[in-house]
Enzyme design. Structure first.
Site, PDB file in Angstrom:
ATOM      1  N   HIS A  49      92.436  62.786 -34.039  1.00  0.00           N
ATOM      2  CA  HIS A  49      92.751  61.096 -34.563  1.00  0.00           C
ATOM      3  C   HIS A  49      93.499  61.359 -35.734  1.00  0.00           C
ATOM      4  O   HIS A  49      93.173  61.042 -36.761  1.00  0.00           O
ATOM      5  CB  HIS A  49      91.762  60.345 -34.358  1.00  0.00           C
ATOM      6  CG  HIS A  49      92.066  59.081 -34.596  1.00  0.00           C
ATOM      7  ND1 HIS A  49      92.197  58.265 -35.829  1.00  0.00           N
ATOM      8  CD2 HIS A  49      92.093  58.036 -33.552  1.00  0.00           C
ATOM      9  CE1 HIS A  49      92.534  57.186 -35.565  1.00  0.00           C
ATOM     10  NE2 HIS A  49      92.453  56.730 -34.258  1.00  0.00           N
ATOM     11  N   ILE A  55      94.207  60.141 -39.343  1.00  0.00           N
ATOM     12  CA  ILE A  55      93.748  58.900 -40.160  1.00  0.00           C
ATOM     13  C   ILE A  55      92.372  58.677 -39.737  1.00  0.00           C
ATOM     14  O   ILE A  55      91.952  58.943 -38.675  1.00  0.00           O
ATOM     15  CB  ILE A  55      94.707  57.818 -39.705  1.00  0.00           C
ATOM     16  CG1 ILE A  55      94.719  57.525 -38.478  1.00  0.00           C
ATOM     17  CG2 ILE A  55      96.111  57.968 -40.408  1.00  0.00           C
ATOM     18  CD1 ILE A  55      95.312  56.042 -38.168  1.00  0.00           C
ATOM     19  N   GLY A  58      89.553  53.515 -37.218  1.00  0.00           N
ATOM     20  CA  GLY A  58      88.997  52.080 -37.847  1.00  0.00           C
ATOM     21  C   GLY A  58      87.809  51.638 -37.377  1.00  0.00           C
ATOM     22  O   GLY A  58      86.938  51.315 -38.342  1.00  0.00           O
ATOM     23  N   VAL A  59      87.375  51.954 -36.411  1.00  0.00           N
ATOM     24  CA  VAL A  59      85.536  51.933 -36.094  1.00  0.00           C
ATOM     25  C   VAL A  59      84.870  52.839 -36.948  1.00  0.00           C
ATOM     26  O   VAL A  59      83.758  52.356 -37.173  1.00  0.00           O
ATOM     27  CB  VAL A  59      85.538  52.180 -34.639  1.00  0.00           C
ATOM     28  CG1 VAL A  59      86.344  51.279 -33.732  1.00  0.00           C
ATOM     29  CG2 VAL A  59      85.733  53.665 -34.349  1.00  0.00           C
ATOM     30  N   GLU A  63      81.891  51.097 -39.363  1.00  0.00           N
ATOM     31  CA  GLU A  63      80.443  51.693 -39.235  1.00  0.00           C
ATOM     32  C   GLU A  63      80.215  52.202 -40.648  1.00  0.00           C
ATOM     33  O   GLU A  63      78.984  52.162 -41.114  1.00  0.00           O
ATOM     34  CB  GLU A  63      80.700  53.115 -38.372  1.00  0.00           C
ATOM     35  CG  GLU A  63      79.271  53.619 -38.504  1.00  0.00           C
ATOM     36  CD  GLU A  63      78.073  53.320 -37.675  1.00  0.00           C
ATOM     37  OE1 GLU A  63      77.052  53.537 -38.273  1.00  0.00           O
ATOM     38  OE2 GLU A  63      78.296  52.285 -37.023  1.00  0.00           O
TER      39      GLU A  63
END
Length: 147
Positions: A49, A55, A58-59, A63
């Protein structure tokens, strides 16, 4: 109230590679927390990723904010995962991503209690890098006895 990684591990059940809090800089019981995550190229998610433009997903930013919320909740009610309690992430509202988080960044995490009722907590959260907003969200967590 400052917490190092050893104390953080007492208040979060997460372990590598899913422990996303490195230090707590400020904690006001029942009110707010300020913590951070050092983002390293050695994080396993960067392999996919994205290999040519890494980067932080986003999850995982969400978290990390939720883990900060969990620490604040645990400390406020004076309970520990070792006592058989856990904070579940049960919801997120108004999540917005404003900038990518990349290897070498220090992700600053802030959470403020909006309300708590019968073990359901709502927090207003922000994640920043060098003062620039990376993500904001309302996080909802539920305290539960599991053992």
């Amino acid at each position: 109230m400052v917490m190092d990684i050893n104390e953080i591990r007492e208040y979060l059940p997460h372990r590598y590679p899913f422990l996303l809090i490195d230090r707590v800089n400020e904690l006001k019981l029942g009110e707010s927390i300020v913590a951070y995550k050092n983002v390293s190229i050695n994080e396993p998610f960067f392999n996919g990723h994205f290999p040519l433009h890494p980067i932080m997903p986003g999850v995982l930013i969400v978290e990390a904010m939720a883990q900060a919320c969990g620490i604040l909740g645990f400390k406020t009610v004076n309970k520990l995962p070792a006592d058989g309690y856990v904070y579940y992430l049960v919801g997120s509202d108004n999540v917005r991503f404003k900038r990518p988080v990349m290897p070498g960044d220090q992700l600053h995490l802030e959470a403020t209690v909006v309300r708590e009722k019968r073990g359901i907590w709502k927090f207003a959260c922000r994640a920043t890098v060098e003062g620039e907003l990376a993500c904001e969200a309302e996080i909802i967590c539920a305290e539960r006895k599991v053992a």
